[in-house]
Design a protein around this motif. Structure first.
Motif, PDB file in Angstrom:
ATOM      1  N   ILE A 135       0.840  -1.204   0.000  1.00  0.00           N
ATOM      2  CA  ILE A 135       0.000   0.000   0.000  1.00  0.00           C
ATOM      3  C   ILE A 135       0.871   1.249   0.000  1.00  0.00           C
ATOM      4  O   ILE A 135       0.630   2.200  -0.753  1.00  0.00           O
ATOM      5  CB  ILE A 135      -0.949  -0.004   1.218  1.00  0.00           C
ATOM      6  CG1 ILE A 135      -2.016  -1.096   1.047  1.00  0.00           C
ATOM      7  CG2 ILE A 135      -1.608   1.355   1.408  1.00  0.00           C
ATOM      8  CD1 ILE A 135      -2.919  -1.275   2.257  1.00  0.00           C
ATOM      9  N   ALA A 136       1.926   1.239   0.838  1.00  0.00           N
ATOM     10  CA  ALA A 136       2.829   2.395   0.914  1.00  0.00           C
ATOM     11  C   ALA A 136       3.468   2.669  -0.445  1.00  0.00           C
ATOM     12  O   ALA A 136       3.558   3.824  -0.884  1.00  0.00           O
ATOM     13  CB  ALA A 136       3.904   2.145   1.970  1.00  0.00           C
ATOM     14  N   LYS A 137       3.902   1.603  -1.128  1.00  0.00           N
ATOM     15  CA  LYS A 137       4.527   1.780  -2.440  1.00  0.00           C
ATOM     16  C   LYS A 137       3.526   2.313  -3.462  1.00  0.00           C
ATOM     17  O   LYS A 137       3.843   3.224  -4.244  1.00  0.00           O
ATOM     18  CB  LYS A 137       5.116   0.454  -2.926  1.00  0.00           C
ATOM     19  CG  LYS A 137       5.815   0.589  -4.281  1.00  0.00           C
ATOM     20  CD  LYS A 137       6.383  -0.727  -4.757  1.00  0.00           C
ATOM     21  CE  LYS A 137       7.093  -0.547  -6.102  1.00  0.00           C
ATOM     22  NZ  LYS A 137       7.593  -1.810  -6.649  1.00  0.00           N
ATOM     23  N   LYS A 138       2.326   1.754  -3.450  1.00  0.00           N
ATOM     24  CA  LYS A 138       1.324   2.183  -4.426  1.00  0.00           C
ATOM     25  C   LYS A 138       0.925   3.637  -4.196  1.00  0.00           C
ATOM     26  O   LYS A 138       0.737   4.401  -5.147  1.00  0.00           O
ATOM     27  CB  LYS A 138       0.098   1.276  -4.336  1.00  0.00           C
ATOM     28  CG  LYS A 138      -0.809   1.356  -5.560  1.00  0.00           C
ATOM     29  CD  LYS A 138      -1.848   0.251  -5.550  1.00  0.00           C
ATOM     30  CE  LYS A 138      -2.657   0.266  -6.835  1.00  0.00           C
ATOM     31  NZ  LYS A 138      -3.703  -0.765  -6.844  1.00  0.00           N
ATOM     32  N   ILE A 139       0.812   4.044  -2.944  1.00  0.00           N
ATOM     33  CA  ILE A 139       0.493   5.447  -2.632  1.00  0.00           C
ATOM     34  C   ILE A 139       1.621   6.358  -3.120  1.00  0.00           C
ATOM     35  O   ILE A 139       1.378   7.424  -3.705  1.00  0.00           O
ATOM     36  CB  ILE A 139       0.265   5.625  -1.119  1.00  0.00           C
ATOM     37  CG1 ILE A 139      -1.054   4.952  -0.710  1.00  0.00           C
ATOM     38  CG2 ILE A 139       0.246   7.105  -0.734  1.00  0.00           C
ATOM     39  CD1 ILE A 139      -1.275   4.900   0.786  1.00  0.00           C
ATOM     40  N   THR A 140       2.860   5.941  -2.885  1.00  0.00           N
ATOM     41  CA  THR A 140       4.011   6.731  -3.323  1.00  0.00           C
ATOM     42  C   THR A 140       4.000   6.910  -4.834  1.00  0.00           C
ATOM     43  O   THR A 140       4.230   8.016  -5.349  1.00  0.00           O
ATOM     44  CB  THR A 140       5.324   6.044  -2.893  1.00  0.00           C
ATOM     45  OG1 THR A 140       5.311   5.857  -1.478  1.00  0.00           O
ATOM     46  CG2 THR A 140       6.517   6.884  -3.274  1.00  0.00           C
ATOM     47  N   GLU A 141       3.746   5.831  -5.566  1.00  0.00           N
ATOM     48  CA  GLU A 141       3.713   5.914  -7.026  1.00  0.00           C
ATOM     49  C   GLU A 141       2.547   6.769  -7.509  1.00  0.00           C
ATOM     50  O   GLU A 141       2.666   7.490  -8.506  1.00  0.00           O
ATOM     51  CB  GLU A 141       3.628   4.504  -7.619  1.00  0.00           C
ATOM     52  CG  GLU A 141       4.905   3.694  -7.403  1.00  0.00           C
ATOM     53  CD  GLU A 141       4.757   2.240  -7.824  1.00  0.00           C
ATOM     54  OE1 GLU A 141       3.595   1.805  -8.044  1.00  0.00           O
ATOM     55  OE2 GLU A 141       5.785   1.543  -7.922  1.00  0.00           O
ATOM     56  N   THR A 142       1.413   6.699  -6.806  1.00  0.00           N
ATOM     57  CA  THR A 142       0.270   7.545  -7.155  1.00  0.00           C
ATOM     58  C   THR A 142       0.633   9.024  -7.054  1.00  0.00           C
ATOM     59  O   THR A 142       0.127   9.855  -7.811  1.00  0.00           O
ATOM     60  CB  THR A 142      -0.926   7.237  -6.226  1.00  0.00           C
ATOM     61  OG1 THR A 142      -1.293   5.871  -6.381  1.00  0.00           O
ATOM     62  CG2 THR A 142      -2.125   8.123  -6.534  1.00  0.00           C
ATOM     63  N   HIS A 143       1.554   9.326  -6.138  1.00  0.00           N
ATOM     64  CA  HIS A 143       1.992  10.711  -5.938  1.00  0.00           C
ATOM     65  C   HIS A 143       3.289  11.019  -6.689  1.00  0.00           C
ATOM     66  O   HIS A 143       3.999  11.977  -6.362  1.00  0.00           O
ATOM     67  CB  HIS A 143       2.171  10.993  -4.436  1.00  0.00           C
ATOM     68  CG  HIS A 143       0.878  11.041  -3.681  1.00  0.00           C
ATOM     69  ND1 HIS A 143       0.173   9.912  -3.327  1.00  0.00           N
ATOM     70  CD2 HIS A 143       0.145  12.099  -3.229  1.00  0.00           C
ATOM     71  CE1 HIS A 143      -0.934  10.274  -2.684  1.00  0.00           C
ATOM     72  NE2 HIS A 143      -0.975  11.576  -2.614  1.00  0.00           N
ATOM     73  N   LYS A 144       3.623  10.184  -7.698  1.00  0.00           N
ATOM     74  CA  LYS A 144       4.785  10.397  -8.569  1.00  0.00           C
ATOM     75  C   LYS A 144       6.088  10.423  -7.773  1.00  0.00           C
ATOM     76  O   LYS A 144       6.975  11.250  -8.025  1.00  0.00           O
ATOM     77  CB  LYS A 144       4.633  11.691  -9.370  1.00  0.00           C
ATOM     78  CG  LYS A 144       3.383  11.708 -10.231  1.00  0.00           C
ATOM     79  CD  LYS A 144       3.164  13.064 -10.873  1.00  0.00           C
ATOM     80  CE  LYS A 144       1.830  13.120 -11.590  1.00  0.00           C
ATOM     81  NZ  LYS A 144       1.489  14.460 -12.055  1.00  0.00           N
TER      82      LYS A 144
END
Length: 423
Positions: free
Chosen positions: A380-389
């Motif tokens: 989840i942390a990684k996906k959130i980070t990628e969502t925020h570029k």
């Protein structure tokens, strides 16, 4: 090479000696007919032509030379013993001559004329060669331009086709993602109801039916514990599937977010005697709920994976940078475009070779018996980070703790544009 044409050998020898003495290459012909045969076979820079010869005279030879495409530009100097009058000169020029030398000739004057015409011939030849090269270059460039235009047209067509395919593929992918999110949400939501009943009735059996100390109490407790784990897993799956749903970016004060997380973990922090410190965290343009999920998962991991008998020491620090680079030097807020948030602990750690593997969904480095969890938190942390570029990475050493770092842009849109739209 210079061609001397004269029917008298003494004249040829005299002229040839003078020219060869001055490093000129010389060829000879004893008649007009022989001269024409040689001109067809060889290239000459100058012809010195006697006017009065048996057979073809000099004027006839000059006209024939001028009539050949190969030799029409060769300069001709007439050599004559005849008195020069206007009609004679006109006839000579009309036949193709460009100058006269009278017999007996002055060697210096003759040499001066030969050198001049030889130099002009060389210059004309060089000019001709340059013109030929220019024509070839022009043709080459035209061909290259045509090929380039053809390639550009082909490339534009391929780009258009590729773009159309990508747009179609993206639309299909977006549709599939939406369907997958809806399926995950519905499936997870439908799982919650039977799970709640298992938890409720499990607790009722444990509290009201089973006598404490009975062996069946252990079995019921395992059922309740498994239901609790399943409930946590369902919640995490819901959270993971909801990340891709478009939401609005807003300025988020990470200091406030961390303060709320610490309050939520108050009981767990007291149980483990954990100490959480921080420096001044920035305001970052994020999706608020995802900013909370990101920090919450990282802090929860730091508390959870602590060593027995060692109080968890957790530091949440931030630094501002100007470039999207892990090695960028810190800058002041006026120049900052990105930030690096680091959550560092003194817990159990892990082998550094697993630093990428741990961000995969359902990936665990420790058994669920040793440490509770669903294996989705870091995904989840990684996906959130990628969502925020942004980027996320981890560094660790067994028995010495871990450090999770997140690199995020401070703004998801141009700051001036954001201020204008929110004024």
């Amino acid at each position: 090479m210079i061609l001397i044409v004269d029917d008298r050998k003494e004249n040829i020898l005299s002229l040839k000696s003078i020219l060869e003495l001055h490093k000129f290459e010389v060829d000879t012909a004893a008649s007009g007919e022989e001269a024409l045969r040689k001109i067809l076979r060889s290239d000459y820079e100058l012809v010195i032509l006697d006017v009065q010869m048996p057979g073809m005279d000099g004027f006839e030879v000059a006209e024939a030379i001028s009539g050949y495409s190969k030799s029409k530009d060769i300069p001709i100097i007439f050599l004559t013993a005849v008195s020069i009058d206007k009609r004679f000169i006109q006839k000579g020029y009309k036949s193709g001559g460009i100058d006269y030398v009278t017999k007996p000739f002055d060697p210096d004057i003759l040499l001066l004329k030969v050198k001049t015409f030889s130099r002009l011939h060389d210059q004309n030849k060089k000019l001709h060669d340059i013109q030929l090269e220019l024509r070839q270059e022009i043709e080459f460039r035209k061909d290259a331009e045509q090929q380039l235009n053809a390639m550009n047209q082909s490339l534009e067509q391929k780009i258009a086709e590729r773009t159309e395919n990508l747009v179609s593929a993206n639309a299909e992918l977006a549709k599939k993602n939406l369907e997958l999110q809806q399926f995950a949400y519905i499936a997870s939501h439908d799982l919650k109801e039977p799970l709640r009943k298992i938890q409720i009735f499990g607790n009722l059996i444990k509290d009201k039916i089973i006598t404490p100390g009975e062996k069946s109490e252990l079995y019921v407790q395992k059922v309740i514990h498994s239901a609790d784990r399943m409930s946590a897993l369902v919640n995490d799956v819901l959270a993971y599937s909801a990340i891709d749903i478009p939401k609005k970016f807003e300025p988020v004060d990470l200091n406030k977010v961390l303060h709320e997380i610490i309050n939520d973990f108050e009981i767990l922090i007291e149980e483990k005697n954990a100490v959480i410190s921080k420096n001044n965290l920035p305001v970052v343009e994020m999706i608020p709920i995802q900013a909370r999920q990101l920090l919450q998962n990282l802090v929860a991991n730091a508390i959870k994976f602590s060593r027995d008998g060692v109080n968890p020491m957790i530091a949440v620090n931030a630094e501002l940078i100007e470039e999207k680079d892990w090695n960028a030097q810190p800058v002041d807020v006026s120049r900052a475009k990105y930030c690096i948030i680091t959550v560092k602990d003194n817990g159990i750690g892990f082998q550094d070779e697993y630093s990428d593997k741990i961000f995969s969904i359902f990936q665990r480095l420790h058994s669920s018996d040793a440490f509770e969890g669903t294996g989705i938190g870091l995904a989840i942390a990684k996906k959130i980070t990628e969502t925020h570029k942004g980027f996320i990475t981890a560094k660790s050493e067994p028995g010495k703790g871990s450090a999770f770092s997140v690199l995020l842009p401070l703004h998801q849109t141009d700051p001036s544009e954001y201020q204008t739209t929110n004024a």
